[in-house]
Design an enzyme around this catalytic site. Structure first.
Site, PDB file in Angstrom:
ATOM      1  N   HIS A  89       0.718  -1.037   0.038  1.00 46.89           N
ATOM      2  CA  HIS A  89      -0.024  -0.011   0.057  1.00 46.89           C
ATOM      3  C   HIS A  89       0.752   1.177  -0.010  1.00 46.89           C
ATOM      4  O   HIS A  89       0.585   2.087  -0.866  1.00 46.89           O
ATOM      5  CB  HIS A  89      -0.831  -0.040   1.209  1.00 46.89           C
ATOM      6  CG  HIS A  89      -1.483   1.393   1.480  1.00 46.89           C
ATOM      7  ND1 HIS A  89      -2.943   1.423   0.820  1.00 46.89           N
ATOM      8  CD2 HIS A  89      -1.273   2.292   2.214  1.00 46.89           C
ATOM      9  CE1 HIS A  89      -3.224   2.785   1.263  1.00 46.89           C
ATOM     10  NE2 HIS A  89      -2.490   3.507   1.812  1.00 46.89           N
ATOM     11  N   GLU A  90       1.848   1.267   0.863  1.00 53.16           N
ATOM     12  CA  GLU A  90       2.736   2.406   1.019  1.00 53.16           C
ATOM     13  C   GLU A  90       3.424   2.828  -0.360  1.00 53.16           C
ATOM     14  O   GLU A  90       3.760   3.767  -0.741  1.00 53.16           O
ATOM     15  CB  GLU A  90       3.454   2.369   2.266  1.00 53.16           C
ATOM     16  CG  GLU A  90       2.806   2.370   3.394  1.00 53.16           C
ATOM     17  CD  GLU A  90       2.073   3.411   3.727  1.00 53.16           C
ATOM     18  OE1 GLU A  90       2.317   4.515   2.985  1.00 53.16           O
ATOM     19  OE2 GLU A  90       0.954   3.277   4.227  1.00 53.16           O
ATOM     20  N   HIS A  93       1.330   4.465  -3.105  1.00 51.69           N
ATOM     21  CA  HIS A  93       1.687   5.917  -3.034  1.00 51.69           C
ATOM     22  C   HIS A  93       3.083   6.482  -3.810  1.00 51.69           C
ATOM     23  O   HIS A  93       3.135   7.507  -4.384  1.00 51.69           O
ATOM     24  CB  HIS A  93       1.857   6.462  -1.511  1.00 51.69           C
ATOM     25  CG  HIS A  93       0.522   6.513  -0.786  1.00 51.69           C
ATOM     26  ND1 HIS A  93      -0.331   7.066  -1.306  1.00 51.69           N
ATOM     27  CD2 HIS A  93       0.431   5.804   0.459  1.00 51.69           C
ATOM     28  CE1 HIS A  93      -1.608   6.620  -0.244  1.00 51.69           C
ATOM     29  NE2 HIS A  93      -1.163   6.130   0.750  1.00 51.69           N
ATOM     30  N   HIS A  97       3.269   8.952  -6.936  1.00 50.69           N
ATOM     31  CA  HIS A  97       4.361   9.871  -7.066  1.00 50.69           C
ATOM     32  C   HIS A  97       5.019  10.046  -8.333  1.00 50.69           C
ATOM     33  O   HIS A  97       5.100  10.857  -8.930  1.00 50.69           O
ATOM     34  CB  HIS A  97       5.173   9.897  -5.696  1.00 50.69           C
ATOM     35  CG  HIS A  97       5.943  11.167  -5.710  1.00 50.69           C
ATOM     36  ND1 HIS A  97       7.058  11.478  -4.813  1.00 50.69           N
ATOM     37  CD2 HIS A  97       5.943  12.529  -6.235  1.00 50.69           C
ATOM     38  CE1 HIS A  97       7.574  12.584  -4.935  1.00 50.69           C
ATOM     39  NE2 HIS A  97       6.916  13.262  -5.671  1.00 50.69           N
TER      40      HIS A  97
END
Length: 221
Positions: A89-90, A93, A97
């Site tokens: 999940h991280e 991100h 980006h």
């Protein structure tokens, strides 16, 4: 407000319960949270993001400023289903980006203004309430600042849901988890996402409360 508070407490309890449950289920392929993160970043050709360990529990986050995926101690070295879900999940991100995902760019652009608003907002609202019989201007300013934080919390929702979608799609495509493990990962991320939903609704309810005070004061003039 009481309903929102109760819902928030329930979701937080459920999230921690799910995280503990799935933290005890070992990932069949034996990869740690760090390895999952590094593997996902490599698959997307992202070479300028570091995966590091951070203190605390459920403190996992991606920092776009220094391009780091920060995994909590219970995720970084853990070889569990929960760790794989959070790590992916991280990294979702980080992929946002790297691909200039529009909602993440919008959210990031709001951060400077939000940091200023958060610093002074409560004081301005308090002063505004005390001065309502004299002038509604301070409270109107405070409500405007609070509206900015509420908007930020709602913009956060598609960012978080998209990161989870990317994570689960990658886990499935790369065979990181079995079908059963994939279901557990999806369930864990669902409860994590619900914490943001409840937070956004709580912020909206508080905003409406302040607006009612402002409108009530203006009608009494």
């Amino acid at each position: 407000m009481i309903v929102i508070f109760a819902a928030s407490a329930l979701v937080q309890w459920r999230l921690r319960s799910k995280f503990r449950q799935y933290s005890e289920v070992g990932l069949r392929n034996g990869m740690s949270g760090r390895e999952v993160a590094e593997h996902m970043l490599a698959d997307y050709g992202i070479t300028d993001v570091r995966v590091i360990s951070t203190e605390g529990q459920l403190t996992d986050h991606y920092n776009p400023a220094d391009k780091t995926v920060n995994l909590s101690e219970g995720v970084y070295a853990s070889r569990s289903v929960a760790a794989a879900a959070v790590a992916a999940h991280e990294c979702g991100h980080a992929v946002q980006h790297a691909t200039a995902y529009s909602m993440l760019k919008f959210r990031s652009a709001m951060v400077p203004a939000l940091s200023v608003a958060s610093r002074y907002m409560q004081w301005i609202i308090l002063i505004g309430i005390l001065m309502m019989q004299t002038t509604p201007v301070p409270l109107a300013v405070g409500v405007g600042l609070f509206a900015l934080t509420t908007l930020f919390s709602f913009i956060t929702l598609p960012v978080e849901f998209d990161a989870s979608r990317r994570a689960l799609a990658w886990i499935d495509q790369k065979g990181i988890a079995t079908q059963q493990e994939h279901g557990m990962a999806k369930d864990a991320l669902k409860w994590a996402a619900l914490t943001y939903v409840v937070a956004a609704l709580g912020s909206l309810a508080t905003l409406l409360y302040y607006v009612s005070i402002l409108m009530g004061g203006r009608r009494s003039e």
